[in-house]
Design an enzyme around this catalytic site. Structure first.
Site, short mmCIF file in Angstrom:
data_model
loop_
_atom_site.label_atom_id
_atom_site.label_comp_id
_atom_site.label_asym_id
_atom_site.label_seq_id
_atom_site.Cartn_x
_atom_site.Cartn_y
_atom_site.Cartn_z
N CYS A 47 0.82 -1.22 0.00
CA CYS A 47 0.00 0.00 0.00
C CYS A 47 0.85 1.26 0.00
O CYS A 47 0.63 2.16 -0.83
CB CYS A 47 -0.96 -0.02 1.19
SG CYS A 47 -0.21 -0.51 2.77
N TYR A 48 1.81 1.35 0.90
CA TYR A 48 2.69 2.53 0.90
C TYR A 48 3.43 2.68 -0.43
O TYR A 48 3.46 3.78 -1.00
CB TYR A 48 3.69 2.46 2.06
CG TYR A 48 3.12 2.70 3.43
CD1 TYR A 48 2.49 3.89 3.76
CD2 TYR A 48 3.24 1.72 4.42
CE1 TYR A 48 1.98 4.11 5.04
CE2 TYR A 48 2.74 1.93 5.70
CZ TYR A 48 2.11 3.12 6.01
OH TYR A 48 1.61 3.33 7.28
#
Length: 398
Positions: free
Chosen positions: A202-203
């Site tokens: 996600c990051y």
């Protein structure tokens, strides 16, 4: 004698059909179209049963948040149907007993253990298992299957680097050589013919989408990239941990993985590929008291003579034809609330008060574009379907 009447408008295969009225006279239904009777039948039945889907999907690790999100997204997918679901600790249970919000999804198969899963009637696999468990399982799957792995087990090309950051040797180095990194908008062509796609974290998704085009265009320096990123608590998974308890999270912000977060080498790998040289970042993630959402605030040094208008125009050109990555109007601040539940990434660029520097803000839903939505986008491409299929969900607000 009783009579029931209602009127409606129907849409059939792109055409509008005006139903003037539908009458029931003691169970005898008559359908009137444009004032004339088009159909008369003793009983009209409306069935909500789903027809058999073209692509049979196995979902490994269905009892976690990303697995549940895959189920939500596939509920309205016209081509993908789930035929196998695994959850070792919940084997034998129905999905609605694990996630009660799926009580309406009666066609879902019963959960089984991974060892008991039958892949003979499966075309594709979403693997939502924890890192460290995925490599050997995927290595043992039939070679004909298309696989999207949502764990971190195949994201790092260098198996030595994987061992350094994840604390165990890579158990499928030969398969690692086949894996394609699945940052869809950047590596779409490579994904098309892939057997195994390593879905990004996600990051890394929220950070690479704005930075890769700027690095490729030589608009920002490769040094002094500082990233302050914040995630909803679902990013930490569904496991019972003290740090995830309500009283530990609420009314506060918690930094974690300071200088050693496992997404750092993944981000640096993608940025280094874009730069054709080693890029090292300063990256600090934070856990926020919200269930989902992610914001990355990125501080960059612009190349000599470059302005924030140049950065804005490059991002505009890079993503003008992309459905899911949106550059906002100048001055508009991206908010996590505006992408919640959707596969969108909203981006914008701002001039820093320090001359020569810029601030980039990127927001996504960590469970959708940051995980299951991008995974579905990738499998759509791998199977030859439009990549937005099943992903037409508007953001949920408020």
């Amino acid at each position: 004698m009783s009579t029931t009447t209602f009127s409606s408008t129907c849409f059939l295969k792109g055409s509008e059909v005006k139903v003037s009225n539908l009458k029931s006279n003691n169970g005898n239904w008559k359908l009137h179209i444009g004032g004339s009777t088009a159909l008369s039948t003793k009983r009209m039945q409306i069935s909500n049963s789903k027809q058999e889907k073209e692509i049979r999907v196995a979902l490994l690790g269905a009892s976690g948040y990303t697995g549940a999100e895959i189920i939500r997204l596939l509920a309205n997918h016209p081509y993908f149907g789930i035929t196998v679901m695994t959850a070792d600790r919940n084997a034998g249970k129905s999905m609605d007993s694990v996630f009660p919000h799926f009580i309406t999804q009666k066609d879902l198969p019963v959960l089984v253990s991974t060892n008991d899963a039958d892949f003979s009637d499966v075309d594709a696999v979403f693997c939502c298992l924890p890192h460290g468990t995925t490599q050997e399982i995927i290595k043992g799957l039939p070679k004909r299957l298309k696989i999207v792995d949502l764990s971190a087990d195949f994201r790092l090309r260098n198996v030595s680097e994987y061992e350094e950051w994840y604390g165990q040797p890579h158990r499928a180095p030969d398969l690692q050589e086949e894996a394609v990194y699945g940052l869809t908008e950047i590596l779409r062509e490579e994904i098309k013919n892939a057997h195994l796609v390593a879905n990004p974290g996600c990051y890394p998704t929220s950070i690479q989408l704005p930075l890769v085009p700027l690095i490729k265009a030589n608009l920002i320096e490769h040094k002094n990239i500082i990233i302050d990123a914040k995630s909803g608590a679902s990013g930490a998974g569904r496991g019972a941990k003290v740090g995830n308890l309500y009283t530990e999270l609420t009314e506060g912000i918690m930094s974690y993985g300071v200088t050693r977060h496992r997404h750092a080498p993944e981000i640096e790998q993608g940025l280094s590929d874009a730069a054709h040289s080693k890029v090292t970042i300063s990256f600090t993630p934070h856990l926020m008291p919200m269930s989902r959402g992610m914001q990355s605030t990125i501080y960059v040094e612009m190349a000599s003579g470059v302005t924030t208008d140049n950065l804005y125009q490059q991002l505009k050109v890079s993503y003008q034809d992309e459905e899911f990555v949106r550059l906002l109007e100048k001055g508009a601040v991206p908010r996590t609330q505006d992408v919640r539940g959707s596969n969108y990434c909203y981006i914008n660029v701002f001039p820093d008060r320090i001359p020569g520097r810029a601030i980039i803000i990127s927001v996504i839903d960590n469970l959708v574009k940051g995980a299951s939505g991008q995974a579905l986008q990738n499998l759509n491409i791998m199977m030859g379907f439009p990549e937005n299929t099943g992903l037409g969900y508007l953001p949920l607000f408020p």
